[in-house]
Design an enzyme around this catalytic site. Structure first.
Site, PDB file in Angstrom:
ATOM      1  N   ASN A  44       0.814  -1.214   0.000  1.00 30.81           N
ATOM      2  CA  ASN A  44       0.000   0.000   0.000  1.00 30.81           C
ATOM      3  C   ASN A  44       0.851   1.269   0.000  1.00 30.81           C
ATOM      4  O   ASN A  44       0.468   2.282  -0.587  1.00 30.81           O
ATOM      5  CB  ASN A  44      -0.928   0.008   1.216  1.00 30.81           C
ATOM      6  CG  ASN A  44      -1.974  -1.093   1.146  1.00 30.81           C
ATOM      7  OD1 ASN A  44      -2.208  -1.695   0.096  1.00 30.81           O
ATOM      8  ND2 ASN A  44      -2.611  -1.380   2.262  1.00 30.81           N
ATOM      9  N   ASN A 144       0.105  -1.880  -6.927  1.00 31.71           N
ATOM     10  CA  ASN A 144      -0.239  -2.765  -5.818  1.00 31.71           C
ATOM     11  C   ASN A 144      -1.733  -2.690  -5.516  1.00 31.71           C
ATOM     12  O   ASN A 144      -2.280  -1.597  -5.331  1.00 31.71           O
ATOM     13  CB  ASN A 144       0.535  -2.362  -4.558  1.00 31.71           C
ATOM     14  CG  ASN A 144       0.084  -3.144  -3.335  1.00 31.71           C
ATOM     15  OD1 ASN A 144       0.421  -4.312  -3.181  1.00 31.71           O
ATOM     16  ND2 ASN A 144      -0.709  -2.525  -2.463  1.00 31.71           N
ATOM     17  N   GLU A 145      -2.398  -3.835  -5.523  1.00 29.62           N
ATOM     18  CA  GLU A 145      -3.795  -3.970  -5.075  1.00 29.62           C
ATOM     19  C   GLU A 145      -4.688  -2.851  -5.606  1.00 29.62           C
ATOM     20  O   GLU A 145      -5.447  -2.229  -4.859  1.00 29.62           O
ATOM     21  CB  GLU A 145      -3.857  -4.032  -3.542  1.00 29.62           C
ATOM     22  CG  GLU A 145      -3.210  -5.277  -2.972  1.00 29.62           C
ATOM     23  CD  GLU A 145      -3.364  -5.414  -1.461  1.00 29.62           C
ATOM     24  OE1 GLU A 145      -3.914  -4.493  -0.812  1.00 29.62           O
ATOM     25  OE2 GLU A 145      -2.928  -6.445  -0.908  1.00 29.62           O
ATOM     26  N   TYR A 216      -4.300 -13.413   2.993  1.00 34.11           N
ATOM     27  CA  TYR A 216      -3.879 -13.590   4.384  1.00 34.11           C
ATOM     28  C   TYR A 216      -4.922 -14.427   5.115  1.00 34.11           C
ATOM     29  O   TYR A 216      -6.103 -14.401   4.770  1.00 34.11           O
ATOM     30  CB  TYR A 216      -3.731 -12.229   5.075  1.00 34.11           C
ATOM     31  CG  TYR A 216      -2.651 -11.362   4.483  1.00 34.11           C
ATOM     32  CD1 TYR A 216      -1.331 -11.476   4.898  1.00 34.11           C
ATOM     33  CD2 TYR A 216      -2.949 -10.415   3.508  1.00 34.11           C
ATOM     34  CE1 TYR A 216      -0.333 -10.687   4.344  1.00 34.11           C
ATOM     35  CE2 TYR A 216      -1.958  -9.612   2.958  1.00 34.11           C
ATOM     36  CZ  TYR A 216      -0.655  -9.753   3.380  1.00 34.11           C
ATOM     37  OH  TYR A 216       0.329  -8.971   2.848  1.00 34.11           O
ATOM     38  N   GLU A 264       2.013 -11.558  -2.021  1.00 34.52           N
ATOM     39  CA  GLU A 264       1.699 -11.303  -0.614  1.00 34.52           C
ATOM     40  C   GLU A 264       0.908 -12.489  -0.089  1.00 34.52           C
ATOM     41  O   GLU A 264      -0.196 -12.757  -0.557  1.00 34.52           O
ATOM     42  CB  GLU A 264       0.882 -10.016  -0.423  1.00 34.52           C
ATOM     43  CG  GLU A 264       1.670  -8.730  -0.565  1.00 34.52           C
ATOM     44  CD  GLU A 264       0.861  -7.510  -0.138  1.00 34.52           C
ATOM     45  OE1 GLU A 264       0.033  -7.636   0.798  1.00 34.52           O
ATOM     46  OE2 GLU A 264       1.060  -6.444  -0.729  1.00 34.52           O
ATOM     47  N   GLN A 321       5.428 -10.089   5.739  1.00 37.57           N
ATOM     48  CA  GLN A 321       6.636  -9.419   5.293  1.00 37.57           C
ATOM     49  C   GLN A 321       7.852 -10.119   5.883  1.00 37.57           C
ATOM     50  O   GLN A 321       7.728 -11.274   6.300  1.00 37.57           O
ATOM     51  CB  GLN A 321       6.572  -7.955   5.654  1.00 37.57           C
ATOM     52  CG  GLN A 321       5.435  -7.213   4.929  1.00 37.57           C
ATOM     53  CD  GLN A 321       5.417  -5.731   5.231  1.00 37.57           C
ATOM     54  OE1 GLN A 321       6.390  -5.107   5.582  1.00 37.57           O
ATOM     55  NE2 GLN A 321       4.235  -5.160   5.121  1.00 37.57           N
TER      56      GLN A 321
END
Length: 470
Positions: A44, A144-145, A216, A264, A321
């Site tokens: 982000n 990203n995203e 996640y 991720e 991470q």
């Protein structure tokens, strides 16, 4: 983000810092993990980042407000410093370009700055800043995203697909050897999942090489059986995205295969309540500092096995991470670095899961949970390393009973078991702390070499690695 960089990999005032301010204890643990590629400068954070802020004399770099995590970025660490650290860590950089607040021009300039050897404005500026030879970064993420409403510069699939395609075209005109990752869905339960991938690939298919996935997992309901089955969700996510990629390939009559970058993935839920209390605009506050327990290491092992099962298409898979922020490595600013429970499955797969993945035929009893109809008690994969005459089996016993594990091979005769390590026997909620790393693998002798393979016992709720010579 948080203490990933500052007080993570970099802390010049620490007693264990090297001449460039990087913590040597952290570097040693990263090397132990054997991480081949690291995504930079982040997720982000990327969508509001000006890469030019991180080059040139450190004392002249601007402080900026990072709107993604509402912190203050000093830019003390930038591109050159991270490049130097990555070399020490024996890792390549997976560079990401900002497609939130920026676009084509900034992206192509960054490629020129990093990779062009000749005489041009941006390459000459790199040389002025101390790097005569190019960085030769080969893997690049296009934002990203961008499907996420939380993202600065959030776009529709049409908007992002067009921008990604045109940015990719410009970047490859600067350096045709680079490989590009286009944003897929931020997770499999996004309302736009599927449609997003189809639209983005419709625009960008011919210009890119990978499609990204993010996911996640957590045990918010404290349901162990259901939690350890979450890798089945990852498996379904990967299978679905592969089907979408191949559908676009067929529609376009293309001979090109798009592979996946699962850039991720991790477990993330322990720190949520704490993070809501963090005051904004601090420098490197504690954010997303999950303290991982034993059950988390078991699920992480299942996720690793799932990624290996799909290694024919998942060519990049970045644990998010690395240090302090939902990470296998933690640091004390006044003390030492230490290994979280999830460190060990990742380390063992990273170091021993290299070679040819063997497609297993698994027979296992199953159980049912509220989210999954059939969950095998055994999760397993084998990797053949011909250069070492070695086959390595990774396995998780999801059950509360000892599991008799019979491994048979069609064309391999096992001569010896070099190592049988187990992560087992701990309280399911046990965590590691600085100076108290209780959860770590131990050796097991519960195996027997037989004519067609190996028979062994897997302890209840266990992560296992069996290295066999042939």
């Amino acid at each position: 983000m948080g203490r990933a960089v500052y007080e993570g990999i970099y802390q010049p005032e620490h007693s264990n810092a090297d001449e460039q301010g990087f913590r040597k204890d952290v570097l040693a643990l990263v090397k132990e993990l054997n991480v081949p590629i690291i995504r930079y400068p982040g997720g982000n954070f990327l969508s509001g980042y000006n890469w030019e802020d991180g080059i040139g004399p450190v004392e002249e770099r601007p402080k900026r407000l990072d709107l993604a995590w509402r912190t203050t970025e000093t830019n003390e660490i930038g591109l050159h410093e991270f490049y130097e650290w990555s070399k020490k860590a024996n890792a390549q950089i997976n560079m990401a370009v900002n497609l939130g607040t920026r676009g084509i021009d900034a992206a192509r300039n960054l490629v020129e700055y990093c990779n062009y050897e000749g005489d041009s404005y941006w390459s000459n500026l790199r040389k002025t800043n101390g790097l005569e030879t190019p960085l030769n970064i080969k893997t690049w993420c296009l934002g990203n995203e961008m499907d996420g409403p939380w993202q600065i510069g959030h776009k529709t699939a049409e908007e992002y697909g067009r921008l990604a395609a045109e940015t990719a075209k410009a970047m490859k005109l600067v350096d045709e050897t680079i490989e590009l990752v286009v944003c897929g869905s931020s997770h499999s339960h996004m309302p736009t999942f599927g449609d997003w991938e189809l639209t983005v690939l419709e625009h960008a298919y011919d210009s890119i090489d990978y499609l990204s996935l993010h996911q996640y997992y957590g045990n918010q309901e404290d349901d162990l059986e259901n939690y350890l089955a979450r890798s089945l969700d990852m498996d379904a996510f990967i299978t679905g995205v592969i089907a979408i990629c191949d559908a676009v390939k067929a529609k376009k009559h293309s001979s090109k295969q798009i592979n996946l970058s699962f850039d991720e993935w991790n477990i993330w839920y322990h720190s949520n309540e704490h993070d809501e209390t963090v005051k904004p605009w601090q420098i490197a506050p504690s954010l997303l500092e999950d303290q991982y327990n034993f059950e988390d290491s078991l699920l992480l092992g299942c996720l690793l096995i799932t990624l290996l099962k799909h290694s024919d298409r998942v060519k990049i898979a970045c644990l998010a991470q690395l240090v302090n922020v939902i990470a296998p490595v933690m640091t004390n600013p006044e003390g030492q670095a230490w290994k979280q429970t999830i460190f060990y499955p990742f380390m063992q797969v990273s170091n021993n899961g290299r070679g040819k993945v063997l497609q297993p035929r698994i027979e296992s009893e199953t159980y049912q949970t509220k989210d999954f109809a059939k969950v095998p008690y055994l999760e397993s994969i084998a990797v053949l390393n011909e250069s070492k005459n070695e086959v390595v089996i990774f396995a998780v016993n999801r059950g509360k009973e000892i599991l008799d594990f019979e491994i048979t091979f069609d064309n391999i005769i096992v001569n010896s078991v070099e190592e049988f390590s187990q992560l087992s026997g701990f309280d399911i909620k046990e965590i590691n702390r600085e100076g108290r790393e209780i959860v770590q693998p131990t050796e097991s002798a519960a195996y027997e070499i037989v004519a067609d393979g190996v028979h062994c016992q897997l302890q209840p709720f266990s992560w296992n690695m069996i290295r066999c010579k042939w």
